[in-house]
Design a protein around this motif. Structure first.
Motif, mmCIF file in Angstrom:
data_model
loop_
_atom_site.group_PDB
_atom_site.id
_atom_site.type_symbol
_atom_site.label_atom_id
_atom_site.label_comp_id
_atom_site.label_asym_id
_atom_site.label_seq_id
_atom_site.Cartn_x
_atom_site.Cartn_y
_atom_site.Cartn_z
ATOM 1 N N UNK A 182 39.581 62.433 45.985
ATOM 2 C CA UNK A 182 38.597 61.441 45.584
ATOM 3 C C UNK A 182 37.879 60.814 46.764
ATOM 4 N N UNK A 183 36.609 60.457 46.546
ATOM 5 C CA UNK A 183 35.813 59.790 47.576
ATOM 6 C C UNK A 183 34.827 58.854 46.889
ATOM 7 N N UNK A 184 34.546 57.730 47.549
ATOM 8 C CA UNK A 184 33.582 56.775 47.011
ATOM 9 C C UNK A 184 32.945 56.022 48.169
ATOM 10 N N UNK A 185 31.868 55.313 47.879
ATOM 11 C CA UNK A 185 31.196 54.470 48.865
ATOM 12 C C UNK A 185 31.275 53.035 48.359
ATOM 13 N N UNK A 186 31.879 52.163 49.130
ATOM 14 C CA UNK A 186 32.057 50.780 48.712
ATOM 15 C C UNK A 186 30.745 50.015 48.789
ATOM 16 N N UNK A 187 30.747 48.819 48.227
ATOM 17 C CA UNK A 187 29.529 48.021 48.210
ATOM 18 C C UNK A 187 29.067 47.637 49.616
ATOM 19 N N UNK A 188 29.995 47.569 50.575
ATOM 20 C CA UNK A 188 29.588 47.263 51.948
ATOM 21 C C UNK A 188 29.355 48.517 52.781
ATOM 22 N N UNK A 189 29.284 49.677 52.113
ATOM 23 C CA UNK A 189 28.854 50.892 52.782
ATOM 24 C C UNK A 189 29.931 51.721 53.442
ATOM 25 N N UNK A 190 31.182 51.395 53.233
ATOM 26 C CA UNK A 190 32.251 52.206 53.804
ATOM 27 C C UNK A 190 32.549 53.407 52.901
ATOM 28 N N UNK A 191 32.961 54.512 53.524
ATOM 29 C CA UNK A 191 33.400 55.693 52.781
ATOM 30 C C UNK A 191 34.911 55.603 52.629
ATOM 31 N N UNK A 201 44.725 54.989 50.794
ATOM 32 C CA UNK A 201 43.271 55.001 50.791
ATOM 33 C C UNK A 201 42.806 54.784 52.228
ATOM 34 N N UNK A 202 41.877 55.615 52.668
ATOM 35 C CA UNK A 202 41.344 55.527 54.027
ATOM 36 C C UNK A 202 39.902 55.054 53.949
ATOM 37 N N UNK A 203 39.599 53.954 54.644
ATOM 38 C CA UNK A 203 38.252 53.406 54.680
ATOM 39 C C UNK A 203 37.622 53.763 56.022
ATOM 40 N N UNK A 204 36.426 54.362 56.005
ATOM 41 C CA UNK A 204 35.767 54.812 57.228
ATOM 42 C C UNK A 204 34.355 54.242 57.350
ATOM 43 N N UNK A 205 33.934 54.101 58.586
ATOM 44 C CA UNK A 205 32.557 53.740 58.871
ATOM 45 C C UNK A 205 31.647 54.882 58.431
ATOM 46 N N UNK A 206 30.630 54.571 57.672
ATOM 47 C CA UNK A 206 29.783 55.621 57.105
ATOM 48 C C UNK A 206 28.992 56.361 58.170
ATOM 49 N N UNK A 207 28.698 55.717 59.270
ATOM 50 C CA UNK A 207 27.898 56.354 60.320
ATOM 51 C C UNK A 207 28.756 57.147 61.293
#
Length: 295
Positions: A182-191, A201-207
């Motif tokens: 599974x993958x999603x993009x949070x409201x603050x732009x994290x992947x 759950x792993x939160x990453x910087x989108x850039x």
């Protein structure tokens, strides 16, 4: 089955509705309706309908299909988009994502795009070297983030596909990805992503793809992830046979909102009715659980 506990002050849209939790509700079971290995369920808020992807016969046959379901549970078009019909290619369609007027579909060979209204094919992006493309999410700029779950002998990876169709690694192949699903993009732009062999759950910087934070769940084998407008998540756990609501505040404990699910796959969320859409591959069914109600 247990359901509907603890979702307080959940925002269903950008305007943030006021809701209260449901203590009881008979789930809607969509079974024996013609689904064939139903993998993903997604809500189309513009047309107010559900899309359900079906793998079809497991293997390399071009026989995957996507169904349209009314919120009442009526299957309006079982094979709305069908592999092998009118030149459509669809090989075991897994993840889906609705963005604007495009329905994005990840099958085991490509990311395919279809017109959200008509179902007409409007293009495909081949993922060379991918082992098993699985789930995907699309940001506001049109960039696609795609998981590749890999296999028993091949580590998984995450891809980034630019709006122009350029495919690059977002995260290189690694056993550390524990076969991402599974993958999603949070409201603050994290992947945010999770894996079939992990419970984090792993939160990453989108850039940059750098890891910002991690969040361990009580049970693992993470499948579908839905990002909600208040920054929280809905997450399917195959090992837990459930769906969690994961608050954005890391100090708050995840809460089970649907339990007793055989193998929950790529879940969706009906923002109008506060419903979790839970496809089950082995049962070829979709369970619809209402977890919140508008006041």
């Amino acid at each position: 089955m247990k359901f509907g506990i603890g979702l307080l002050a959940l925002c269903l849209s950008a305007s943030c509705a006021t809701i209260t939790p449901l203590e009881s509700m008979a789930p809607l079971e969509l079974s024996d309706v013609g689904f064939h290995h139903s993998e993903a369920a997604r809500y189309d808020p513009v047309s107010d309908r559900y899309f359900v992807s079906n793998l079809g016969a497991r293997g390399t046959e071009n026989d995957g299909f996507i169904s349209i379901v009314d919120p009442t549970g009526t299957v309006n078009d079982l094979r709305w988009i069908a592999g092998g019909v009118d030149g459509v290619e669809l090989y075991e369609p897994l993840g889906m994502y609705v963005k604007g007027d495009v329905l994005y579909v990840a099958d085991i060979t490509a990311v395919r795009m279809f017109d959200r209204v008509s179902g007409t094919s409007i293009g495909a992006i081949q993922i060379e070297g991918a082992t098993r493309p699985n789930d995907l999410a699309v940001d506001n700029e049109g960039t696609i983030f795609l998981t590749d779950s890999g296999g028993d002998e091949t580590p998984g990876a995450l891809y980034r596909i630019s709006p122009s169709g350029e495919v690059t690694y977002f995260v290189q192949r690694s056993d550390d990805l524990v076969r991402p699903n599974g993958v999603a993009i949070t409201t603050d732009g994290q992947v945010v992503h999770g894996g079939l062999l992990g419970d984090e759950l792993i939160y990453r910087d989108r850039a940059t793809a750098s890891i910002i934070s991690k969040r361990r769940l009580p049970t693992g084998r993470i499948d579908g992830i839905v990002a909600l407008a208040d920054g929280s998540l809905l997450v399917a756990s195959q090992n837990g046979h459930n769906v969690y609501h994961v608050p954005s505040n890391s100090e708050k404990t995840p809460v089970i909102v649907a339990d007793g699910i055989d193998v929950p796959a790529a879940i969706g969320f009906d923002t109008k009715r506060g419903r979790v859409l839970i496809p089950q591959i082995r049962k070829s069914s979709v369970t619809v659980v209402e977890v919140v109600k508008n006041e």
